[in-house]
Scaffold this motif. Structure first.
Motif, PDB file in Angstrom:
ATOM      1  N   THR A  31       0.359  -1.174  -0.377  1.00 18.11           N
ATOM      2  CA  THR A  31      -0.317   0.291   0.290  1.00 18.11           C
ATOM      3  C   THR A  31       0.464   1.083  -0.645  1.00 18.11           C
ATOM      4  O   THR A  31       0.600   2.342  -1.159  1.00 18.11           O
ATOM      5  CB  THR A  31      -0.857   0.473   1.148  1.00 18.11           C
ATOM      6  N   LEU A  32       1.933   0.582   0.820  1.00 18.43           N
ATOM      7  CA  LEU A  32       2.595   2.430   0.820  1.00 18.43           C
ATOM      8  C   LEU A  32       3.382   2.286  -0.234  1.00 18.43           C
ATOM      9  O   LEU A  32       3.018   3.348  -0.965  1.00 18.43           O
ATOM     10  CB  LEU A  32       3.614   2.468   1.884  1.00 18.43           C
ATOM     11  N   ALA A  33       3.772   1.484  -1.121  1.00 20.34           N
ATOM     12  CA  ALA A  33       4.526   1.800  -2.123  1.00 20.34           C
ATOM     13  C   ALA A  33       3.664   1.881  -3.654  1.00 20.34           C
ATOM     14  O   ALA A  33       4.058   2.804  -4.510  1.00 20.34           O
ATOM     15  CB  ALA A  33       5.144   0.200  -2.858  1.00 20.34           C
ATOM     16  N   GLN A  34       2.157   1.722  -3.192  1.00 20.44           N
ATOM     17  CA  GLN A  34       1.213   2.191  -4.314  1.00 20.44           C
ATOM     18  C   GLN A  34       1.371   3.767  -4.415  1.00 20.44           C
ATOM     19  O   GLN A  34       1.773   4.223  -5.021  1.00 20.44           O
ATOM     20  CB  GLN A  34       0.066   1.300  -4.492  1.00 20.44           C
ATOM     21  N   ARG A  35       1.512   4.152  -3.031  1.00 20.64           N
ATOM     22  CA  ARG A  35       0.975   5.331  -2.360  1.00 20.64           C
ATOM     23  C   ARG A  35       1.726   6.592  -2.669  1.00 20.64           C
ATOM     24  O   ARG A  35       2.481   7.413  -3.455  1.00 20.64           O
ATOM     25  CB  ARG A  35       0.546   5.841  -0.676  1.00 20.64           C
ATOM     26  N   LYS A  36       3.302   6.222  -2.032  1.00 21.11           N
ATOM     27  CA  LYS A  36       4.771   6.490  -3.027  1.00 21.11           C
ATOM     28  C   LYS A  36       4.179   6.512  -4.537  1.00 21.11           C
ATOM     29  O   LYS A  36       4.397   8.252  -5.374  1.00 21.11           O
ATOM     30  CB  LYS A  36       5.544   5.975  -2.561  1.00 21.11           C
ATOM     31  N   ALA A  37       4.320   5.414  -4.954  1.00 15.86           N
ATOM     32  CA  ALA A  37       4.364   5.771  -6.603  1.00 15.86           C
ATOM     33  C   ALA A  37       3.286   7.185  -7.548  1.00 15.86           C
ATOM     34  O   ALA A  37       3.164   8.067  -8.330  1.00 15.86           O
ATOM     35  CB  ALA A  37       4.126   4.554  -6.899  1.00 15.86           C
ATOM     36  N   ASP A  38       1.773   6.828  -6.230  1.00 15.24           N
ATOM     37  CA  ASP A  38       0.865   7.468  -7.163  1.00 15.24           C
ATOM     38  C   ASP A  38       1.643   9.478  -7.009  1.00 15.24           C
ATOM     39  O   ASP A  38       1.090  10.299  -7.946  1.00 15.24           O
ATOM     40  CB  ASP A  38      -0.151   7.212  -6.459  1.00 15.24           C
ATOM     41  N   TRP A  39       2.410   9.735  -5.817  1.00 16.90           N
ATOM     42  CA  TRP A  39       2.811  10.656  -6.086  1.00 16.90           C
ATOM     43  C   TRP A  39       3.437  11.358  -6.712  1.00 16.90           C
ATOM     44  O   TRP A  39       3.593  12.267  -7.479  1.00 16.90           O
ATOM     45  CB  TRP A  39       2.849  11.199  -4.456  1.00 16.90           C
ATOM     46  N   GLN A  40       4.806  10.524  -7.047  1.00 15.36           N
ATOM     47  CA  GLN A  40       5.732  10.707  -8.147  1.00 15.36           C
ATOM     48  C   GLN A  40       4.886  10.985  -9.227  1.00 15.36           C
ATOM     49  O   GLN A  40       5.516  11.759 -10.001  1.00 15.36           O
ATOM     50  CB  GLN A  40       6.921   9.335  -8.306  1.00 15.36           C
ATOM     51  N   LEU A  41       3.517   9.957  -9.695  1.00 15.81           N
ATOM     52  CA  LEU A  41       3.167  10.529 -11.156  1.00 15.81           C
ATOM     53  C   LEU A  41       2.432  11.166 -11.211  1.00 15.81           C
ATOM     54  O   LEU A  41       2.813  12.047 -12.446  1.00 15.81           O
ATOM     55  CB  LEU A  41       1.636   9.728 -11.022  1.00 15.81           C
ATOM     56  N   ARG A  42       2.170  11.836  -9.552  1.00 11.93           N
ATOM     57  CA  ARG A  42       1.356  13.384  -9.324  1.00 11.93           C
ATOM     58  C   ARG A  42       2.282  14.932  -9.603  1.00 11.93           C
ATOM     59  O   ARG A  42       2.246  15.752 -10.183  1.00 11.93           O
ATOM     60  CB  ARG A  42       0.592  13.464  -8.084  1.00 11.93           C
ATOM     61  N   LEU A  43       3.600  14.638  -9.618  1.00  9.26           N
ATOM     62  CA  LEU A  43       4.881  15.031  -9.773  1.00  9.26           C
ATOM     63  C   LEU A  43       5.747  15.319 -11.114  1.00  9.26           C
ATOM     64  O   LEU A  43       6.602  16.413 -11.348  1.00  9.26           O
ATOM     65  CB  LEU A  43       5.887  14.742  -8.681  1.00  9.26           C
ATOM     66  N   LEU A  63       7.416  -3.608  -8.064  1.00  7.82           N
ATOM     67  CA  LEU A  63       6.131  -3.914  -7.191  1.00  7.82           C
ATOM     68  C   LEU A  63       5.503  -5.102  -8.043  1.00  7.82           C
ATOM     69  O   LEU A  63       5.111  -6.149  -7.365  1.00  7.82           O
ATOM     70  CB  LEU A  63       5.380  -2.911  -7.111  1.00  7.82           C
ATOM     71  N   ALA A  64       5.159  -4.417  -9.168  1.00 12.94           N
ATOM     72  CA  ALA A  64       4.273  -6.085  -9.716  1.00 12.94           C
ATOM     73  C   ALA A  64       5.193  -7.397  -9.909  1.00 12.94           C
ATOM     74  O   ALA A  64       4.180  -7.352 -10.206  1.00 12.94           O
ATOM     75  CB  ALA A  64       4.178  -5.467 -11.596  1.00 12.94           C
ATOM     76  N   LEU A  65       6.412  -7.088 -10.368  1.00 10.82           N
ATOM     77  CA  LEU A  65       7.176  -8.841 -10.333  1.00 10.82           C
ATOM     78  C   LEU A  65       6.784  -9.264  -9.331  1.00 10.82           C
ATOM     79  O   LEU A  65       6.603 -10.173  -9.140  1.00 10.82           O
ATOM     80  CB  LEU A  65       8.367  -8.398 -10.677  1.00 10.82           C
ATOM     81  N   ALA A  66       7.093  -8.912  -8.033  1.00  9.50           N
ATOM     82  CA  ALA A  66       7.063  -8.984  -6.557  1.00  9.50           C
ATOM     83  C   ALA A  66       5.754  -9.930  -6.354  1.00  9.50           C
ATOM     84  O   ALA A  66       4.767 -10.428  -5.282  1.00  9.50           O
ATOM     85  CB  ALA A  66       7.689  -8.206  -5.882  1.00  9.50           C
ATOM     86  N   GLU A  67       4.967  -8.424  -6.687  1.00  8.48           N
ATOM     87  CA  GLU A  67       3.216  -9.322  -6.085  1.00  8.48           C
ATOM     88  C   GLU A  67       2.247  -9.090  -7.685  1.00  8.48           C
ATOM     89  O   GLU A  67       1.764  -8.838  -8.073  1.00  8.48           O
ATOM     90  CB  GLU A  67       1.738  -7.478  -5.972  1.00  8.48           C
ATOM     91  N   ILE A  73       7.376   4.477 -12.585  1.00  7.63           N
ATOM     92  CA  ILE A  73       7.468   3.070 -13.123  1.00  7.63           C
ATOM     93  C   ILE A  73       8.025   2.232 -13.759  1.00  7.63           C
ATOM     94  O   ILE A  73       8.439   0.725 -12.459  1.00  7.63           O
ATOM     95  CB  ILE A  73       6.849   3.297 -15.180  1.00  7.63           C
ATOM     96  N   ALA A  74       9.490   2.742 -12.643  1.00  5.89           N
ATOM     97  CA  ALA A  74      10.886   1.537 -11.979  1.00  5.89           C
ATOM     98  C   ALA A  74      10.198   0.932 -11.416  1.00  5.89           C
ATOM     99  O   ALA A  74      10.155   0.035 -10.889  1.00  5.89           O
ATOM    100  CB  ALA A  74      12.233   2.559 -12.099  1.00  5.89           C
ATOM    101  N   GLU A  75       9.534   1.025 -10.447  1.00  2.00           N
ATOM    102  CA  GLU A  75       9.161   1.405  -8.899  1.00  2.00           C
ATOM    103  C   GLU A  75       7.833  -0.327  -8.939  1.00  2.00           C
ATOM    104  O   GLU A  75       8.017  -0.826  -8.662  1.00  2.00           O
ATOM    105  CB  GLU A  75       9.223   2.141  -7.808  1.00  2.00           C
ATOM    106  N   LEU A  76       7.508   0.619  -9.764  1.00  4.13           N
ATOM    107  CA  LEU A  76       5.789   0.050 -10.107  1.00  4.13           C
ATOM    108  C   LEU A  76       5.955  -1.333 -10.858  1.00  4.13           C
ATOM    109  O   LEU A  76       5.651  -3.013 -10.565  1.00  4.13           O
ATOM    110  CB  LEU A  76       4.690   0.357 -10.738  1.00  4.13           C
ATOM    111  N   SER A  77       6.943  -1.485 -11.694  1.00  5.36           N
ATOM    112  CA  SER A  77       7.335  -2.629 -12.385  1.00  5.36           C
ATOM    113  C   SER A  77       8.044  -3.787 -11.235  1.00  5.36           C
ATOM    114  O   SER A  77       7.887  -4.684 -11.383  1.00  5.36           O
ATOM    115  CB  SER A  77       8.693  -2.233 -13.751  1.00  5.36           C
TER     116      SER A  77
END
Length: 362
Positions: free
Chosen positions: A264-276, A289-293, A283-287
């Motif tokens: 949840t925290l990783a998703q929230r951080k990525a959302d803030w990064q996209l807004r910035l 995370l998607a491999l891990a989950e 994309i790097a961090e979500l990729s």
């Protein structure tokens, strides 16, 4: 010695992540790369990379300048540090500590990985696995007492151990976790059971929530870069699978809860990064995370949204296909609404619709 003006002109320690401040602290205390790696349980190449980023962020020319800066800013106090207190000391610099090492003796417990404990800055052996599970249960039950029966049910499950096994483990923990300047134990007993004494014990999960609260406040104030920084520091406290190796149904449930908190925290951080507009970082961090989950649909949907923002529609659709295959193979289910909505948004080229897959509040 640098002038006061020169020191004030450099970026403050707030520019560093929590781990970078720990590396700088150890460097200031005179440790080499190998010793820092051992103290912080990091690969030596990671330590070298952290040192490079520290020099860049603080505008320092070399390691000697970094050591001087660690003293100038008060991070390192002369006469104190790992060389005097033994290699293996770990100083947690949390959101509430104001950027400096804690001065009072404290018991620090980390459950966001294999259980570890430090007493007065020195690592402590928490004992066999079930004894560790007792300590972890107390650490994750702040402000309340845990009964003997709760511990028996949560750690031994359907087994039938000796009735006195919990008091024996508590007695051992009290002996090994006694603070130098505190005559009584850090584990209290009352008519309801056992608990950790408030004010002398610090648990990494509580530090995570402090960072999260501070990140939420930063978002409310409109300071998204600070929110991202604080969220990153919270995520750095995770050192692998929470409570790794601990037995019993209680540990299994806590592992699931804490792992979900991390996602949840990783998703929230990525959302803030996209807004910035930091799409590449997100994309790097979500990729990763998607491999891990691979079965987490909201994560996949947010990754698809990020890829679409960068006109990488083919990759976004590939994320959908990969996730759909895993859902069918592992769970026997079809993609749910978040993933279907993200796919439809990509096909229509509608970035706003794709954003519906974003994470909720941390």
């Amino acid at each position: 010695m640098p002038s006061t003006t020169a020191i004030q002109s450099r970026p403050s320690l707030s520019a560093l992540t929590a781990q970078e401040r720990e590396v700088l602290y150890a460097l200031g205390c005179g440790l080499g790369d190998a010793e820092i790696a051992d103290v912080l349980s990091l690969p030596e190449p990671v330590v070298a990379g952290q040192l490079g980023r520290i020099l860049e962020k603080l505008g320092l020319r070399d390691r000697i300048a970094a050591i001087v800066h660690a003293f100038d800013c008060g991070l390192v106090v002369p006469g104190r540090g790992p060389r005097r207190q033994a290699v293996g000391e770990v100083v947690w610099i949390t959101a509430r500590s104001g950027g400096g090492p804690a001065s009072e003796p404290r018991l620090r417990i980390s459950v966001l990985g294999p259980l570890r404990a430090w007493l007065d800055g020195r690592p402590v052996d928490p004992g066999p696995l079930r004894q560790q599970a007792v300590l972890a249960a107390l650490a994750l039950s702040p402000g309340r007492s845990v009964s003997r029966q709760e511990l028996l049910d949560g750690i031994w499950g359907m087994e039938s151990p000796c009735a006195n096994v919990v008091p024996v483990y508590v007695c051992r923990l009290r002996k090994s976790l006694r603070l130098r300047e505190r005559p009584d134990s850090v584990i209290r007993t009352d008519r309801h059971g056992y608990g950790l004494v408030r004010g002398v014990v610090e648990v990494d999960v509580a530090s995570v929530e402090e960072y999260v609260a501070a990140a939420g406040a930063a978002e409310q104030a409109g300071d998204l870069p600070e929110a991202v920084r604080l969220c990153a520091q919270a995520l750095e406290l995770f050192r692998g699978e929470p409570l790794a190796g601990l037995p019993g149904p209680w540990a299994e449930l806590e592992q699931l809860r804490l792992a979900e908190r991390r996602v949840t925290l990783a998703q929230r951080k990525a959302d803030w990064q996209l807004r910035l507009g930091r799409d590449a970082d997100a994309i790097a961090e979500l990729s990763a995370l998607a491999l891990a989950e691979p079965l987490n649909e909201p994560v996949a949907a947010l990754l698809m949204h990020a890829l679409q923002r960068c006109d990488r529609r083919g990759e976004a659709l590939a994320v959908f296909d990969r996730t759909a295959r895993r859902l069918a193979a592992d769970l026997g289910v079809a993609p749910g609404e978040p993933l279907l909505r993200a796919r439809w948004a990509v096909l229509r080229g509608n970035d706003a619709d794709a954003g519906h897959g974003r994470a909720g509040a941390a």
